[in-house]
Design an enzyme around this catalytic site. Structure first.
Site, PDB file in Angstrom:
ATOM      1  N   GLN A  18       0.743  -1.186   0.054  1.00  0.00           N
ATOM      2  CA  GLN A  18      -0.003   0.060   0.000  1.00  0.00           C
ATOM      3  C   GLN A  18       0.845   1.353  -0.053  1.00  0.00           C
ATOM      4  O   GLN A  18       0.563   2.207  -0.816  1.00  0.00           O
ATOM      5  CB  GLN A  18      -0.842  -0.093   1.129  1.00  0.00           C
ATOM      6  CG  GLN A  18      -1.943   1.352   1.250  1.00  0.00           C
ATOM      7  CD  GLN A  18      -2.835   1.409   2.326  1.00  0.00           C
ATOM      8  OE1 GLN A  18      -3.399   2.379   2.450  1.00  0.00           O
ATOM      9  NE2 GLN A  18      -2.986   0.168   2.943  1.00  0.00           N
ATOM     10  N   GLU A 139       1.111  -0.790   8.588  1.00  0.00           N
ATOM     11  CA  GLU A 139       0.080   0.402   9.109  1.00  0.00           C
ATOM     12  C   GLU A 139       0.072   0.729  10.618  1.00  0.00           C
ATOM     13  O   GLU A 139       0.311   1.841  10.926  1.00  0.00           O
ATOM     14  CB  GLU A 139      -1.344  -0.083   8.409  1.00  0.00           C
ATOM     15  CG  GLU A 139      -2.351   1.085   8.867  1.00  0.00           C
ATOM     16  CD  GLU A 139      -2.124   2.335   8.316  1.00  0.00           C
ATOM     17  OE1 GLU A 139      -2.110   3.371   9.175  1.00  0.00           O
ATOM     18  OE2 GLU A 139      -1.567   2.607   7.059  1.00  0.00           O
ATOM     19  N   ASP A 168       0.384   4.085   6.059  1.00  0.00           N
ATOM     20  CA  ASP A 168       0.568   3.654   4.582  1.00  0.00           C
ATOM     21  C   ASP A 168       0.441   4.708   3.665  1.00  0.00           C
ATOM     22  O   ASP A 168       1.304   5.334   3.170  1.00  0.00           O
ATOM     23  CB  ASP A 168      -0.115   2.320   4.374  1.00  0.00           C
ATOM     24  CG  ASP A 168       0.374   1.011   4.595  1.00  0.00           C
ATOM     25  OD1 ASP A 168       1.632   0.848   4.572  1.00  0.00           O
ATOM     26  OD2 ASP A 168      -0.260   0.258   5.174  1.00  0.00           O
ATOM     27  N   GLY A 243      -8.346  20.888  20.485  1.00  0.00           N
ATOM     28  CA  GLY A 243      -7.837  22.197  19.789  1.00  0.00           C
ATOM     29  C   GLY A 243      -8.531  23.641  20.636  1.00  0.00           C
ATOM     30  O   GLY A 243      -9.254  23.555  21.525  1.00  0.00           O
ATOM     31  N   GLY A 244      -8.649  24.847  19.969  1.00  0.00           N
ATOM     32  CA  GLY A 244      -9.252  25.845  20.495  1.00  0.00           C
ATOM     33  C   GLY A 244     -10.602  25.950  20.813  1.00  0.00           C
ATOM     34  O   GLY A 244     -11.155  26.562  21.352  1.00  0.00           O
TER      35      GLY A 244
END
Length: 410
Positions: A18, A139, A168, A243-244
């Site tokens: 892959q 993977e 991959d 996050g914010g």
């Protein structure tokens, strides 16, 4: 006739499975002539996870469209001679064998650039130089060692792999970026160069925000995370982005495994959300009115939102929230994605004819160039282009081609 971005670039594709094929397929979609060089037995994925007997698997077909296939036993003397000739005629060479495999064939980087000083030689490996260099990588191994698994899942559960193939195909995209940069630099220097991309490194690059948060931990708990306790490493935090702007997946009707919508609550979105919930007073309540007030009780906030969303189908929730410009997205199942009319219209879900299986559905090119449109074509059958390449382009005679076949060279 429309030209393609990489028209005139020839790629010797010595990749399998892959990570490599995902990179060379993107190059093919951009217009490069990709010669997939396979052992006479073929890429192992032709036979893996088959849904139809004696037909190339979807695993193979979905990673090898728009390429040509030639076979070659590079362990034979004549095979080495033909490989040398192919290297001399290509602009790019890509491989993802185990460390040192190409060197052991007799094709070190020094030998390759001696054959063709302009070639860009790209290698995809599991790891960079160091203690892990010779370890095998897959993977989920790359996800484990690149920072993804430690930060995926819920706080009280085990580390989890993501369904996205960031190890991959994520590495394949990084390899394409390196190859294109090297081709661009060649315009100035006239020289090819070596491009190395490691799966662990690519996953780490995709996890950089978690390393951001690892450093922020030195200054105390991360208030954007819903976790109550923090040690000295970034915790798993469920569906919170860290996050914010806080977000969470909330349940919708009728309550199936993918009946969820991911909702992000921006400061400007709080007032319209309270109206949708039928609780407009919360927009002015000092206990809820500001992001700072809501931060310590994110779990309760999303419970309030879920009380509303759980009464409605996810697509209706999507429409109502978007009417107020509130960022959100329904959790789309693989079945919903493969049947999504907009993805079909955008040529992201495409039907491709195949000489043996009739037709298959695959993912189209996410790279949309106005002057280089992509028409996804059928992947090659094993050795389909042997005569075209060996006779038509390398100038071998038909008799030798027959001899190469009978002696197992191709």
């Amino acid at each position: 006739m429309t030209t393609k971005a990489l028209e005139g670039i020839r790629v010797l594709d010595m990749t399998h499975v892959q990570s490599g094929p995902s990179a060379t397929q993107l190059l093919a979609w951009l217009g490069a002539d990709v010669l997939k060089l396979e052992a006479p037995t073929g890429d192992i994925t032709r036979r893996q996870l088959r849904d139809l007997p004696d037909v190339d698997s979807l695993y193979f077909t979905m990673l090898n469209s728009n390429k040509r296939s030639i076979t070659l036993n590079t362990k034979t003397e004549r095979g080495k001679q033909l490989l040398t000739e192919l290297i001399s005629r290509c602009d790019v060479m890509v491989e993802n064998f185990g460390p040192g495999a190409i060197d052991r064939m007799g094709f070190t980087w020094d030998r390759i650039r001696e054959i063709n000083p302009r070639i860009v030689y790209a290698s995809i490996k599991g790891f960079g130089e160091g203690p892990y260099t010779n370890y095998k990588a897959y993977e989920v191994v790359a996800q484990a060692m690149g920072g993804a698994m430690a930060t995926t899942g819920f706080e009280d559960g085990p580390p989890l792999a993501t369904g996205a193939q960031i190890g991959d195909s994520g590495t394949g995209i990084h390899a394409v970026a390196g190859i294109l940069a090297a081709l661009f630099q060649r315009e100035t220097t006239g020289r090819g160069q070596r491009v190395n991309v490691a799966m662990q490194h690519a996953v780490l690059n995709l996890c950089r925000v978690k390393l951001r948060d690892q450093q922020r931990l030195a200054h105390g708990p991360l208030s954007e995370y819903p976790n109550e306790d923090f040690g000295d490493e970034v915790p798993r935090s469920g569906n919170a982005s860290g996050g914010g702007q806080p977000g969470w997946a909330v349940k919708c009707a009728p309550g199936g495994p993918n009946d969820y919508v991911y909702v992000i609550v921006q400061p400007v979105g709080w007032k319209p959300i309270t109206a949708l919930l039928g609780r407009p007073e919360l927009a002015e309540d000092p206990e809820w009115a500001t992001p700072e007030a809501r931060l310590p009780k994110l779990e309760k906030m999303f419970q309030l939102i879920e009380e509303w969303t759980s009464t409605l189908p996810k697509m209706e929730v999507l429409e109502r929230l978007n009417a107020h410009h509130i960022p959100c997205g329904p959790i789309l199942s693989t079945k919903e994605i493969i049947e999504d009319a907009s993805l079909v219209a955008n040529e992201m879900v495409v039907r491709v004819p195949h000489p043996e299986r009739g037709e298959f559905v695959t993912v189209g090119s996410p790279l949309k160039l106005s002057d280089s449109p992509v028409d996804v074509t059928s992947p090659p059958l094993l050795g389909e282009h042997n005569e075209e390449v060996y006779v038509g382009e390398l100038g071998l005679g038909h008799e030798e081609l027959h001899l190469l076949r009978s002696s197992g060279v191709i």
